[in-house]
Write an enzyme that holds these catalytic residues in place. Structure first.
Site, PDB file in Angstrom:
ATOM      1  N   CYS A 125      80.545  36.341  53.153  1.00  0.00           N
ATOM      2  CA  CYS A 125      81.471  37.173  53.924  1.00  0.00           C
ATOM      3  C   CYS A 125      80.873  38.576  54.089  1.00  0.00           C
ATOM      4  O   CYS A 125      79.741  38.702  54.545  1.00  0.00           O
ATOM      5  CB  CYS A 125      82.848  37.178  53.254  1.00  0.00           C
ATOM      6  SG  CYS A 125      84.188  37.793  54.288  1.00  0.00           S
ATOM      7  N   ASP A 183      84.373  29.223  62.161  1.00  0.00           N
ATOM      8  CA  ASP A 183      84.683  30.509  61.538  1.00  0.00           C
ATOM      9  C   ASP A 183      85.192  31.491  62.597  1.00  0.00           C
ATOM     10  O   ASP A 183      84.425  31.918  63.455  1.00  0.00           O
ATOM     11  CB  ASP A 183      83.424  31.062  60.867  1.00  0.00           C
ATOM     12  CG  ASP A 183      83.647  32.373  60.134  1.00  0.00           C
ATOM     13  OD1 ASP A 183      84.730  32.972  60.273  1.00  0.00           O
ATOM     14  OD2 ASP A 183      82.733  32.796  59.400  1.00  0.00           O
ATOM     15  N   HIS A 214      85.246  29.468  57.728  1.00  0.00           N
ATOM     16  CA  HIS A 214      84.884  30.635  56.941  1.00  0.00           C
ATOM     17  C   HIS A 214      85.206  30.367  55.470  1.00  0.00           C
ATOM     18  O   HIS A 214      86.200  29.732  55.147  1.00  0.00           O
ATOM     19  CB  HIS A 214      85.673  31.855  57.431  1.00  0.00           C
ATOM     20  CG  HIS A 214      85.237  33.146  56.812  1.00  0.00           C
ATOM     21  ND1 HIS A 214      84.064  33.765  57.158  1.00  0.00           N
ATOM     22  CD2 HIS A 214      85.817  33.928  55.858  1.00  0.00           C
ATOM     23  CE1 HIS A 214      83.943  34.881  56.459  1.00  0.00           C
ATOM     24  NE2 HIS A 214      84.977  34.991  55.659  1.00  0.00           N
TER      25      HIS A 214
END
Length: 244
Positions: A125, A183, A214
């Site tokens: 991330c 994502d 994600h």
């Protein structure tokens, strides 16, 4: 390998940064991986990932990425309150402060008797973004970047012209870019812009897209893909074994 863990409070240009260390118990010297977390800092899934990497023969350093903005030891929850606080921290900390954090981590690694002095970076991330940016440091030899946010959108604060997208041509070492095609934080157009920028900048990199969401590596929550996570761990270990 059997591992051990400890912590150290490092001095950085912007204050004390707690850093968690995972490393093999066996005597010897091992290469180092700086592992940058999500916005939530060192949660249980992050600690487990660090332990997996350490068990393959690496010293893994997990810094508190927003140490300036939280009390030492802060861990945010995987809930709306934690997400809101983490995102506010993300938008408040300039990239230049992350750069000085990386330098402090590199210096620490190079001064430890159990480290070889070779350093790589990995992150998830925003941590994927920070691993990408860690390549600006010439001491960081390879970077595994998992679903890195905010590179394509240039939404993190920094000095003009110092955003990570613009600085791609200055990244040293080999990049491994890993994405989930489902994502929403890095949509198709964003990924393709990053890909084209890497090609035009002449970087050494590999590019991997999977049918995943994600945070598919996080072993909590309904987006976790265990089989894919195992495959990606293997890819990361291969990268670091070869480059470090």
């Amino acid at each position: 390998m059997i591992i051990q863990s400890e912590l150290v409070d490092l001095n950085t240009a912007t204050g004390t940064m707690r850093t968690y260390i995972y490393r093999p118990q066996a005597q010897g010297q091992y290469p180092c991986i700086i592992f940058y977390s999500e916005i939530f800092q060192q949660t249980a899934p992050i600690a487990r990932t660090a332990a997996i990497l350490a068990g393959h023969g690496f010293v893994v350093l997990v810094p508190e990425v927003f140490h300036e903005l939280n009390p030492i030891g802060t861990v945010l929850g995987y809930d709306d309150a934690g997400k809101d606080k983490g995102n506010n921290d993300k938008w408040a900390k300039p990239l230049e402060h992350h750069d000085s954090d990386t330098q402090a981590l590199v210096e620490f690694a190079k001064n430890q008797s159990y480290c070889t002095g070779k350093v790589g970076a990995m992150g998830v991330c925003i941590g994927g973004h920070l691993a990408y940016r860690a390549g600006l440091n010439p001491n960081v030899l390879s970077m595994c970047c998992l679903y890195a946010t905010d590179i394509h959108s240039n939404t993190l604060p920094c000095q003009p012209g110092n955003d990570s997208f613009s600085r791609t041509k200055d990244i040293h070492g080999e990049l491994m870019m890993i994405w989930g095609k489902q994502d929403p934080h890095v949509p198709d157009e964003g990924r393709m812009n990053i890909h084209l920028n890497l090609i035009n900048s002449g970087n050494i990199f590999t590019w991997h897209e999977f049918n995943a969401q994600h945070a598919f590596m996080r072993d909590e929550g309904d987006r976790y893909d265990p089989a894919l996570a195992l495959r990606v761990y293997g890819m990361a270990v291969e990268l670091f074994n070869r480059t470090l």
